[in-house]
Design a protein around this motif. Structure first.
Motif: not given
Length: 449
Positions: A178-205
């Motif tokens: 369970r702890r491993l799944m929670e950690s992976l889920r948190e990493r996936a959420d963090s990666l999704e947020r980072e990808l969204s931020l990178l997409a916004d920055r790419a659109e700005e650039r």
């Protein structure tokens, strides 16, 4: 304390909570286990009441109360384990002991507490099993079954380990999973947020790049066309003024207008050809890669800009063309003096083009805003830099105004060109009533060949 991650899957979470349960399925599971445990303890309470000399109903009620404590396993796992250990001498609550140990091991309870409680449960089960097995062996001593001295300890040990070890080990495994799944889920959420931020920055650039390319193309069009068209308008005005008085001069000016118009059209056609070639090349690349249509504008501009920059670097104007540039203004009637100081140094093609464009735009501004004014063009080579200055005196009041329109972007374009190469640009009126444009460029800017 609660079980970490228990029934908190991303797809199973609901907005409604049931006390300490997160899902209805958890409620059904725990209540069902508590009912089964209560029934088991009630049946075992009959034997307990007989051994303890208590009324049977009291033993049944005691078993129901003890077994029902299992419903609290997610909320207070330690308390449920302690209850199961406490009733171990009564030889009841086997289901509650197994389930409570599993819940404890799978929870976020510190591991030292889990080890201590698991050890207490093992010791209690071992003692009770040893005593009960010893009594059974003693009662059967008169029969044919005569076990050795190792039988009672070995059976007690195996039974204690069987009732304690598997639930604890399985609970530890589930908790770690369970702890491993929670950690992976948190990493996936963090990666999704980072990808969204990178997409916004790419659109700005991308938007910034589109704006920069539009500005650059507009500046190039302005520099290429505005100067020659301004001279054409000046010559046209001169033709109108001398057409009746001096037909020969009018014919000469008309020929100059024709030459300048053809040169302007040639330069304009070359620039548009570069843009079309870049767009066509990018279209072929899109067909090969199967890219989406939304990527067309930026890619087309980028390819066109690269091609235009390469073309300009190879075939653009240079400092050697300043004499011809000044000569064109002289032919239009402007009094211009050109002076060059210092020994010429090797400069990058982009530096020479920028210097040429600064002088060209400054002369165009004189034609537009200071008709008839005397103008001085100075170029100085200073080792590692090139300085240029275009200064005009006050406008000749007697000279006819050509009425040239002005968009107000000439000085802005010159400043952008110069500062992009790390140079310095200064412009402003003079004390004599004229105007001065000065620029200093490094001969070899960093990052520019």
């Amino acid at each position: 304390m609660t079980v970490t991650g228990a029934d908190q899957d991303a797809t199973g979470m609901t907005a409604r909570r049931y006390w300490w349960w997160d899902r209805r399925r958890s409620v059904v599971l725990d209540v069902g286990l508590a009912l089964v445990s209560a029934l088991e303890c009630a049946l075992e309470g009959v034997g307990f009441a007989g051994d303890a000399g208590l009324p049977v109903p009291l033993g049944v009620v005691f078993g129901l109360v003890v077994g029902s404590a299992l419903v609290l396993r997610r909320r207070w796992p330690i308390a449920v384990v302690l209850v199961s250990i406490a009733v171990t001498p009564a030889e009841m609550a086997f289901l509650m002991g197994i389930v409570s140990l599993y819940t404890l091991a799978a929870s976020e309870v510190p591991r030292r507490i889990t080890v201590v409680l698991a050890g207490m449960s093992f010791a209690g089960t071992l003692i009770v099993t040893f005593v009960r097995t010893h009594q059974d062996v003693a009662n059967a001593a008169d029969g044919d079954f005569r076990p050795g001295p190792w039988y009672v300890p070995l059976v007690s040990l195996f039974m204690s380990l069987g009732l304690t070890g598997p639930p604890v080990l399985y609970g530890l495994y589930i908790g770690a999973r369970r702890r491993l799944m929670e950690s992976l889920r948190e990493r996936a959420d963090s990666l999704e947020r980072e990808l969204s931020l990178l997409a916004d920055r790419a659109e700005e650039r991308a938007e910034w790049a589109r704006t920069e390319e539009r500005t650059r193309i507009a500046r190039e069009m302005h520099d290429v066309v505005a100067h020659r068209v301004s001279l054409m308008v000046v010559h046209a005005a001169a033709i109108q003024a001398v057409a009746l008085k001096d037909p020969a001069k009018a014919v000469k000016n008309a020929a100059l207008v024709g030459d300048m118009g053809r040169q302007a059209l040639t330069e304009l056609r070359e620039m548009l050809g570069v843009l079309r070639a870049g767009d066509a090349g990018n279209a072929r690349e899109r067909e090969r890669q199967g890219s989406v249509a939304s990527a067309v504008p930026l890619a087309a501009v980028g390819v066109a800009a690269a091609a235009a920059a390469a073309s300009e670097a190879e075939d653009g104007p240079c400092l050697a063309d300043l004499e011809a540039l000044v000569g064109q203004s002289r032919q239009a009637g402007m009094v211009v003096e050109l002076s060059v100081e210092g020994d010429p140094v090797a400069c990058g093609p982009l530096v020479e083009q920028t210097a040429y464009r600064v002088v060209q735009e400054a002369l165009t501004n004189v034609h537009k805003h200071a008709a008839g004014a005397k103008t001085w063009v100075r170029l100085a080579h200073r080792g590692s830099e090139i300085a240029m200055q275009v200064e005009n005196g006050p406008s000749d009041g007697g000279a006819a105004d050509a009425g040239l329109p002005s968009g107000g972007n000439g000085l802005v374009g010159m400043r952008e060109r110069v500062t992009a190469l790390g140079g310095v640009f200064v412009s402003g009126p003079t004390d004599a009533g004229g105007f001065r444009v000065s620029a200093v460029l490094p001969a070899r800017p960093r990052g520019v060949s």
